[in-house]
Design an enzyme around this catalytic site. Structure first.
Site, PDB file in Angstrom:
ATOM      1  N   LYS A 165       0.860  -1.177   0.000  1.00 14.96           N
ATOM      2  CA  LYS A 165       0.000   0.000   0.000  1.00 14.96           C
ATOM      3  C   LYS A 165       0.900   1.232   0.000  1.00 14.96           C
ATOM      4  O   LYS A 165       1.576   1.519   1.006  1.00 14.96           O
ATOM      5  CB  LYS A 165      -0.920  -0.033   1.227  1.00 14.96           C
ATOM      6  CG  LYS A 165      -1.962  -1.141   1.126  1.00 14.96           C
ATOM      7  CD  LYS A 165      -2.927  -0.845  -0.002  1.00 14.96           C
ATOM      8  CE  LYS A 165      -3.544  -2.070  -0.615  1.00 14.96           C
ATOM      9  NZ  LYS A 165      -4.348  -1.787  -1.790  1.00 14.96           N
ATOM     10  N   LYS A 265     -13.076  -6.606  -8.818  1.00 17.17           N
ATOM     11  CA  LYS A 265     -13.668  -6.781  -7.493  1.00 17.17           C
ATOM     12  C   LYS A 265     -15.161  -7.051  -7.656  1.00 17.17           C
ATOM     13  O   LYS A 265     -15.866  -6.294  -8.332  1.00 17.17           O
ATOM     14  CB  LYS A 265     -13.447  -5.521  -6.642  1.00 17.17           C
ATOM     15  CG  LYS A 265     -11.985  -5.279  -6.282  1.00 17.17           C
ATOM     16  CD  LYS A 265     -11.856  -4.092  -5.350  1.00 17.17           C
ATOM     17  CE  LYS A 265     -10.542  -4.097  -4.594  1.00 17.17           C
ATOM     18  NZ  LYS A 265      -9.428  -3.539  -5.344  1.00 17.17           N
TER      19      LYS A 265
HETATM   20 MG    MG Z   1      -6.027  -1.961  -5.815  1.00 21.97          MG
END
Ligand code: MG
Length: 370
Positions: A165, A265
């Site tokens: 991240k 997703k």
């Molecule tokens: Mg991503």
């Protein structure tokens, strides 16, 4: 088969690591997860789950799932849940947009279709490819050494794919990427996911600063246009995630040569029905995918496993076992990640049994008004 009732459960999913941090100082400590139960006149029930990554990752938030299902439920009572195309048309006619709201309902319908046909969902989605699905591990944004230590720990557990991240200060991010790539071997995958966190000048500095490293760049900037400019000035393999929110976005990006891979997703696109459509198109177009969801518990992990396992192996870049990140259980029977791999269940439907002791009593029940 007819839907007789839709029941909604809410459950908090606390993180094992305490906190998950990503771009712009955003973080979540406890996920607000919704479980959807669809009851039918044939005495069988189907289950789905929706778990946004807080209210500020995508245009989605926990209570929004439950508000949206309340809006949709009256249109769905008496409909046949095994006709997933009809169900999606009903939902898209009754409520424009809000794909994440529809995801849990659609997932529960696939669970019911599997139970009715006596087939695991991955068989209904095209059939199983290979013995297992490779997992990545998301590494929360912290100091470079802490992130490297976490990678080393997850590596010991068998993971070979890591998603850092980043999306923070460009100098810090360059250090994070260099530090973590250094401990990885050939064949191990490192993705630097900025989660829309960089402005163009910041992203330009980072992609230059890591230009010789074996690393993938994911979703550098907020808009598609900004990210496309970065795509055109780096030779690194490039992933789009947040901007690919449906079929039209995918087609546009494909036409522009805007990415090498996408992150698919389930709730971002509205459920398994639409995710399958995008997945199949990506396979035809030669685009590999990370197949996952925003976040989730056991039921979402099972759904991810079925969608990923039914995707040809070369096209599944990675997936996630979200149930391994959280301390609460929504169901039994979900895949358990082991040695960096998981497999879709072989029993009919999604292969899960809700953990009602953990879910408690429904927060809402919708059925036919008499
Ligand atoms: Mg991503």
């Amino acid at each position: 088969m007819k839907i007789t009732a839709i029941n909604i459960y809410q459950i908090d999913l606390p993180l094992k690591e305490g906190r998950y941090s990503w771009a712009d100082g955003k973080f979540v400590e406890v996920f607000d997860c919704t479980v959807v139960e669809i009851e039918t006149n044939e005495g069988i029930s189907g289950y789905g789950e929706v778990c946004p990554l807080g209210p500020f990752y995508l245009p989605a938030y926990g209570p929004g799932v439950r508000t949206g299902v309340a809006e949709l439920a009256p249109y769905l009572i008496d409909a046949d849940p095994t006709k997933t195309g009809n169900i999606n048309l009903i939902m898209d006619t009754a409520l424009l947009g809000h794909p994440y709201v529809k995801s849990g309902i659609d997932m529960a319908c696939w669970d019911l279709l599997g139970k009715q046909t006596n087939l695991p969902v991955c068989d209904l989605l095209g059939g199983r490819h290979g013995g297992s699905v490779a997992l990545y591990r998301a590494i929360s944004q912290e100091a470079p050494d802490i992130m490297a230590n976490k990678i080393a720990g997850y590596r010991d557990q068998g993971y070979t794919k890591f998603q850092l991240k980043v999306g923070g200060d460009p100098d810090d991010d360059i250090a994070r990427i260099h530090r973590t790539r250094k401990i990885l071997d050939r064949g191990e995958i490192l993705v630097a996911d900025a989660n829309t966190g960089w402005l163009m000048h910041e992203a330009a500095r980072v992609v230059d600063g890591i230009a010789k490293l074996d690393v993938y760049i994911e979703q550098p900037c907020k808009s598609y246009e900004e990210s496309l400019t970065i795509r055109r000035r780096t030779a690194r393999p490039f992933i789009l995630d947040e901007n690919i929110d449906g079929l039209q976005a995918l087609l546009r990006a494909y036409g522009d040569g805007a990415m090498d891979l996408i992150n698919l997703k389930i709730s971002k696109v509205g459920g398994l029905t639409k995710a399958r459509q995008i997945r199949d198109l990506c396979v035809s177009l030669g685009i590999a995918m990370t197949i996952e969801d925003s976040w989730g518990g056991d039921i979402i992990t099972a759904a991810i496993a079925h969608l990923a396992h039914s995707t040809p192996k070369r096209f599944r870049f990675s997936s996630t076992d979200f149930n391994s990140y959280v301390t609460a259980q929504t169901a039994t029977g979900a895949p358990i990640g082991e040695n960096g791999q998981m497999a879709a269940g072989e029993v009919p439907g999604l292969g899960i049994v809700p953990d009602f002791a953990s879910l408690g009593t429904p927060v809402a029940c919708y059925s036919k008004r008499h």
